[in-house]
Design a protein around this motif. Structure first.
Motif, PDB file in Angstrom:
ATOM      1  N   TRP A 402     -20.229  43.602  33.864  1.00 29.54           N
ATOM      2  CA  TRP A 402     -19.880  43.327  32.471  1.00 29.54           C
ATOM      3  C   TRP A 402     -20.352  44.449  31.547  1.00 29.54           C
ATOM      4  CZ3 TRP A 402     -16.555  40.009  30.513  1.00 29.54           C
ATOM      5  CH2 TRP A 402     -16.153  38.927  31.307  1.00 29.54           C
ATOM      6  N   ALA A 403     -21.496  45.011  31.839  1.00 28.49           N
ATOM      7  CA  ALA A 403     -22.009  46.105  31.012  1.00 28.49           C
ATOM      8  C   ALA A 403     -21.082  47.312  31.047  1.00 28.49           C
ATOM      9  CB  ALA A 403     -23.400  46.502  31.485  1.00 28.49           C
ATOM     10  N   SER A 404     -20.437  47.531  32.190  1.00 29.03           N
ATOM     11  CA  SER A 404     -19.542  48.684  32.319  1.00 29.03           C
ATOM     12  C   SER A 404     -18.312  48.561  31.412  1.00 29.03           C
ATOM     13  CB  SER A 404     -19.094  48.844  33.776  1.00 29.03           C
ATOM     14  OG  SER A 404     -18.295  47.742  34.180  1.00 29.03           O
ATOM     15  N   LYS A 405     -18.005  47.334  30.976  1.00 29.79           N
ATOM     16  CA  LYS A 405     -16.853  47.122  30.101  1.00 29.79           C
ATOM     17  C   LYS A 405     -17.176  47.408  28.635  1.00 29.79           C
ATOM     18  CE  LYS A 405     -15.232  43.419  33.155  1.00 29.79           C
ATOM     19  NZ  LYS A 405     -14.863  41.987  33.257  1.00 29.79           N
ATOM     20  N   LEU A 406     -18.456  47.559  28.344  1.00 32.04           N
ATOM     21  CA  LEU A 406     -18.849  47.675  26.942  1.00 32.04           C
ATOM     22  C   LEU A 406     -18.441  48.994  26.308  1.00 32.04           C
ATOM     23  CD1 LEU A 406     -22.325  45.944  26.940  1.00 32.04           C
ATOM     24  CD2 LEU A 406     -20.380  45.378  25.491  1.00 32.04           C
ATOM     25  N   GLU A 407     -18.345  50.044  27.122  1.00 30.61           N
ATOM     26  CA  GLU A 407     -17.984  51.338  26.550  1.00 30.61           C
ATOM     27  C   GLU A 407     -16.627  51.253  25.858  1.00 30.61           C
ATOM     28  OE1 GLU A 407     -17.818  56.060  27.786  1.00 30.61           O
ATOM     29  OE2 GLU A 407     -18.297  54.533  29.282  1.00 30.61           O
ATOM     30  N   LEU A 425     -29.624  44.325  26.123  1.00 33.50           N
ATOM     31  CA  LEU A 425     -29.075  44.416  27.478  1.00 33.50           C
ATOM     32  C   LEU A 425     -29.812  45.475  28.289  1.00 33.50           C
ATOM     33  CD1 LEU A 425     -27.035  43.810  29.686  1.00 33.50           C
ATOM     34  CD2 LEU A 425     -25.404  45.322  28.514  1.00 33.50           C
ATOM     35  N   ALA A 426     -30.023  46.635  27.676  1.00 36.12           N
ATOM     36  CA  ALA A 426     -30.736  47.706  28.380  1.00 36.12           C
ATOM     37  C   ALA A 426     -32.152  47.275  28.745  1.00 36.12           C
ATOM     38  CB  ALA A 426     -30.764  48.962  27.515  1.00 36.12           C
ATOM     39  N   SER A 427     -32.817  46.591  27.818  1.00 31.61           N
ATOM     40  CA  SER A 427     -34.180  46.131  28.077  1.00 31.61           C
ATOM     41  C   SER A 427     -34.215  45.111  29.204  1.00 31.61           C
ATOM     42  CB  SER A 427     -34.765  45.521  26.794  1.00 31.61           C
ATOM     43  OG  SER A 427     -36.035  44.961  27.026  1.00 31.61           O
ATOM     44  N   THR A 428     -33.247  44.201  29.222  1.00 34.48           N
ATOM     45  CA  THR A 428     -33.208  43.176  30.269  1.00 34.48           C
ATOM     46  C   THR A 428     -32.906  43.796  31.623  1.00 34.48           C
ATOM     47  OG1 THR A 428     -32.405  41.574  28.644  1.00 34.48           O
ATOM     48  CG2 THR A 428     -32.154  40.992  30.952  1.00 34.48           C
ATOM     49  N   LEU A 429     -31.949  44.721  31.661  1.00 31.04           N
ATOM     50  CA  LEU A 429     -31.598  45.364  32.933  1.00 31.04           C
ATOM     51  C   LEU A 429     -32.721  46.251  33.457  1.00 31.04           C
ATOM     52  CD1 LEU A 429     -27.850  46.344  32.446  1.00 31.04           C
ATOM     53  CD2 LEU A 429     -28.776  44.727  34.124  1.00 31.04           C
ATOM     54  N   SER A 430     -33.439  46.918  32.555  1.00 28.35           N
ATOM     55  CA  SER A 430     -34.493  47.839  32.997  1.00 28.35           C
ATOM     56  C   SER A 430     -35.633  47.113  33.685  1.00 28.35           C
ATOM     57  CB  SER A 430     -35.039  48.633  31.814  1.00 28.35           C
ATOM     58  OG  SER A 430     -35.664  47.779  30.876  1.00 28.35           O
ATOM     59  N   ASN A 439     -29.431  51.978  37.196  1.00 27.51           N
ATOM     60  CA  ASN A 439     -29.721  53.254  36.536  1.00 27.51           C
ATOM     61  C   ASN A 439     -28.467  53.873  35.929  1.00 27.51           C
ATOM     62  OD1 ASN A 439     -32.450  53.185  37.127  1.00 27.51           O
ATOM     63  ND2 ASN A 439     -32.183  54.203  39.116  1.00 27.51           N
ATOM     64  N   GLU A 440     -27.367  53.731  36.625  1.00 30.05           N
ATOM     65  CA  GLU A 440     -26.101  54.274  36.117  1.00 30.05           C
ATOM     66  C   GLU A 440     -25.674  53.559  34.846  1.00 30.05           C
ATOM     67  OE1 GLU A 440     -21.446  54.651  37.585  1.00 30.05           O
ATOM     68  OE2 GLU A 440     -23.043  54.400  39.076  1.00 30.05           O
ATOM     69  N   VAL A 441     -25.819  52.235  34.837  1.00 27.46           N
ATOM     70  CA  VAL A 441     -25.448  51.455  33.649  1.00 27.46           C
ATOM     71  C   VAL A 441     -26.376  51.786  32.494  1.00 27.46           C
ATOM     72  CG1 VAL A 441     -25.400  49.126  32.678  1.00 27.46           C
ATOM     73  CG2 VAL A 441     -24.347  49.575  34.905  1.00 27.46           C
ATOM     74  N   LEU A 442     -27.671  51.902  32.752  1.00 26.89           N
ATOM     75  CA  LEU A 442     -28.627  52.227  31.693  1.00 26.89           C
ATOM     76  C   LEU A 442     -28.308  53.583  31.075  1.00 26.89           C
ATOM     77  CD1 LEU A 442     -32.011  50.998  33.262  1.00 26.89           C
ATOM     78  CD2 LEU A 442     -30.705  49.938  31.399  1.00 26.89           C
ATOM     79  N   HIS A 443     -27.942  54.533  31.917  1.00 30.05           N
ATOM     80  CA  HIS A 443     -27.566  55.859  31.416  1.00 30.05           C
ATOM     81  C   HIS A 443     -26.314  55.766  30.554  1.00 30.05           C
ATOM     82  CE1 HIS A 443     -27.157  60.216  31.338  1.00 30.05           C
ATOM     83  NE2 HIS A 443     -25.866  60.046  31.660  1.00 30.05           N
ATOM     84  N   SER A 444     -25.352  54.955  30.984  1.00 27.04           N
ATOM     85  CA  SER A 444     -24.117  54.784  30.232  1.00 27.04           C
ATOM     86  C   SER A 444     -24.387  54.109  28.883  1.00 27.04           C
ATOM     87  CB  SER A 444     -23.119  53.945  31.038  1.00 27.04           C
ATOM     88  OG  SER A 444     -21.954  53.671  30.295  1.00 27.04           O
ATOM     89  N   LEU A 445     -25.260  53.100  28.866  1.00 25.44           N
ATOM     90  CA  LEU A 445     -25.593  52.413  27.625  1.00 25.44           C
ATOM     91  C   LEU A 445     -26.294  53.352  26.650  1.00 25.44           C
ATOM     92  CD1 LEU A 445     -26.921  48.961  28.949  1.00 25.44           C
ATOM     93  CD2 LEU A 445     -24.777  49.372  27.731  1.00 25.44           C
ATOM     94  N   ALA A 446     -27.197  54.162  27.158  1.00 22.70           N
ATOM     95  CA  ALA A 446     -27.938  55.098  26.290  1.00 22.70           C
ATOM     96  C   ALA A 446     -27.024  56.135  25.680  1.00 22.70           C
ATOM     97  CB  ALA A 446     -29.043  55.771  27.098  1.00 22.70           C
TER      98      ALA A 446
END
Length: 452
Positions: A402-407, A425-430, A439-446
Motif C-alpha cells: 500500500w505504501a508503494s501506491k502513495l507516490e 507510516l515511515a515511523s511505523t515501518l521503521s 528499506n526500499e519503501v522508507l527510501h521512497s517515502l523520504a
C-alpha cells in the motif's frame, strides 16, 4: 464575577475623559463619530470587552481616538489606546456582537494578507474553542443584522460569494492547502471584497445571507489553514466562522464548523476536548438532516476513538451509518454533500485503528477508497492510513504494498496532514523487522515531496 481589566491604557483614557462610570455614553459618542462608516451599534458591553482584551478594527480605533480627543482637548494617538500593534489579534475570542464579528473579520483577514508567508507560531487553544462552543450554543440569537454603510449589498452580490466558496473548496480538495498561493488569493479577496460588503448597507434578510456566505468562506479558510499546519490561524477563522453562522441564524453550518474544530483538536491530541466540542455541535444541530447527522456522528466517533472510549465510539459509528442510509430522502444543505460512505469508512478505519482493533479496521479499507475523483487529498490520506493499519497489525508485506501506491496518490498535494501521515507510516515501518522491502519503501517515502 466580572473579568479583570487587561487594557489599563484604554481604562486610563476613559477615566481621564470622564467615561469611567459611563461606558454607554462613550459607546454612543463613538457611534456618532463613526457615522460615516455605517450604523454602528456599539454599547456598554462592547466597551467591557475592549477593556478585557478584545481588539476592535483599525477604523474603530481611529474613531475611538477622535472621540477621546474631543473630550480631553488634545490629540490622542491610536497607539495610546493600548490595543497593541496593528496586526495583533486577541487569541481566538468569540465576538459578543455582530459588529464585533465584523471588526474581527477585518482584523484577521488583514493579518493573513500581510503575514501569509510568515510562520504561524501560535498554538491551538482548546479552552478558547470550548468557550466559543458555549457562546455559539447558548448566547441569544442576534435580533437584527441590517446595516447602513457605504455600499449597497444585494442578494445577487451574496450569491457570487457562494460560487467563489465552491471554487476554493474544490481547489483545496484536489491540491491541499500547504502552498500559500491559494490562501493568499482567498485572503486578498476576503479583505478587498467581503470586508467592505460586511460594512455596507443591507436589509436583515440580505444581511443574514451575507453572514452565512462570509461564514462559509471563513470556515473554508479555517480548514485550509488547518490542512496547511497553521493551527492558530485555523482556530481564528473557525471561531469567526462560528460567530458569523450564529449571526446568520444557521445552526447547521455552525455545528459543521464546530465539528471542524473538533477534528482539528483530535489531530493535535486534544481528544477529550474534541468530544465536548462535537457533543455541543450535535446538541446544537438539533433535528438536523440525515447527511448532517452522519457527518457529526462520524466526527464524534473519531474523537471517542482517539480518547479510547470504545463503546461510545462504536455507538457513534452506528448512528452515523444509520443516518447515512437515510440521506437518499434527507439530503441536507449543499455543503454537506461531500460526505459519502467512503468518508464514513475512512472514519471507521481510523477509529478501530486507534482502538487497536486493526483487523476490524481493515474491513473498511476497500470502501474508504470509493471516493469521487475530486477528493485526491482524501484518497492519499486514506491510502496512507490503510498502509499504517497493515503495519500496526504486523502485516509488513501488505503495508509496503500500500505504501508503494502513495507516490501516485500524494503527487502534487500540498498538505501538512498528508505529510504527517507519511511520517507516521515511515515511523511505523521503521520499527518493523529490517528487510530490503521495508528499506526500499522508507527510501521512497523520504524522497516524496509531500513528506518533506
Amino acid at each position: 464575577m466580572a473579568r479583570p481589566v487587561t487594557n489599563a491604557a484604554f481604562e486610563g483614557l476613559l477615566l481621564a475623559a470622564g467615561y469611567a462610570n459611563s461606558h454607554a455614553a462613550f459607546a454612543r459618542q463613538l457611534n456618532h463619530t463613526g457615522r460615516n462608516e455605517g450604523a454602528w451599534r456599539y454599547d456598554a458591553a462592547s466597551v467591557y470587552w475592549w477593556l478585557r482584551g478584545r481588539r476592535p478594527g483599525e477604523h474603530v480605533q481611529a474613531a475611538m481616538a477622535e472621540t477621546l480627543a474631543r473630550k480631553l482637548g488634545r490629540s490622542v494617538a491610536i497607539a495610546e489606546l493600548g490595543f497593541g500593534a496593528g496586526d495583533s489579534i486577541g487569541m481566538c475570542v468569540y465576538p459578543a456582537t455582530v459588529d464585533g464579528a465584523i471588526d474581527t473579520a477585518e482584523q484577521i483577514w488583514t493579518r493573513l494578507a500581510r503575514r501569509l508567508n510568515e510562520q504561524d507560531s501560535g498554538a491551538f487553544d482548546s479552552g478558547k474553542a470550548l468557550e466559543a462552543a458555549l457562546g455559539w450554543r447558548y448566547d441569544l440569537p442576534d435580533q437584527a443584522v441590517s446595516r447602513s454603510g457605504r455600499q449597497q449589498v444585494t442578494s445577487t452580490d451574496v450569491q457570487s460569494l457562494y460560487v467563489l466558496a465552491d471554487h476554493f473548496t474544490d481547489l483545496d480538495r484536489r491540491h491541499g492547502s500547504g502552498s500559500p498561493r491559494t490562501r493568499a488569493v482567498m485572503a486578498d479577496f476576503l479583505l478587498r471584497q467581503v470586508a467592505p460588503m460586511l460594512h455596507g448597507t443591507y436589509t436583515d434578510a440580505v444581511g443574514r445571507d451575507l453572514m452565512r456566505a462570509a461564514a462559509t468562506l471563513s470556515g473554508q479558510l479555517a480548514f485550509m489553514s488547518y490542512d496547511a499546519g497553521e493551527h492558530a490561524m485555523a482556530q481564528h477563522h473557525g471561531t469567526l466562522g462560528l460567530r458569523l453562522a450564529k449571526a446568520a441564524n444557521d445552526r447547521l453550518y455552525g455545528a459543521h464548523l464546530l465539528a471542524n474544530l473538533a477534528t482539528q483538536a483530535v489531530f493535535l491530541g486534544h481528544a477529550r476536548e474534541a468530544t465536548r466540542l462535537v457533543e455541543a455541535a450535535i446538541d446544537g444541530a438539533g433535528r438536523a438532516p440525515a447527511a448532517v447527522l452522519a457527518r457529526l456522528h462520524a466526527t464524534a466517533a473519531t474523537a471517542y476513538g482517539r480518547s479510547g472510549e470504545r463503546r461510545a465510539c462504536q455507538l457513534a459509528l452506528t448512528k452515523a451509518e444509520r443516518a447515512l442510509d437515510r440521506t437518499s430522502t434527507d439530503l441536507g444543505p449543499r455543503w454537506v454533500g461531500y460526505f459519502s460512505p467512503a468518508h464514513l469508512a475512512g472514519a471507521a478505519l481510523r477509529c478501530f485503528g486507534d482502538l487497536h482493533l486493526h483487523r476490524q479496521a481493515l474491513r473498511h479499507a476497500p470502501e474508504a477508497l470509493t471516493l469521487d475523483n475530486r477528493n485526491t487529498r482524501t484518497r492519499a490520506l486514506h491510502t496512507a492510513l490503510i498502509a499504517i493499519t497493515h503495519a500496526r497489525a504486523g502485516e509488513t508485506e501488505a503495508a509496503c504494498s500500500w505504501a508503494s501506491k502513495l507516490e501516485q496518490h500524494a503527487a502534487g498535494i500540498h498538505s501538512a496532514r498528508v505529510q504527517q501521515r507519511l511520517r507516521d507510516l515511515a515511523s511505523t515501518l521503521s520499527s518493523q523487522q529490517v528487510a530490503p522491502q521495508v528499506n526500499e519503501v522508507l527510501h521512497s517515502l523520504a524522497a516524496m515531496p509531500a513528506a518533506r
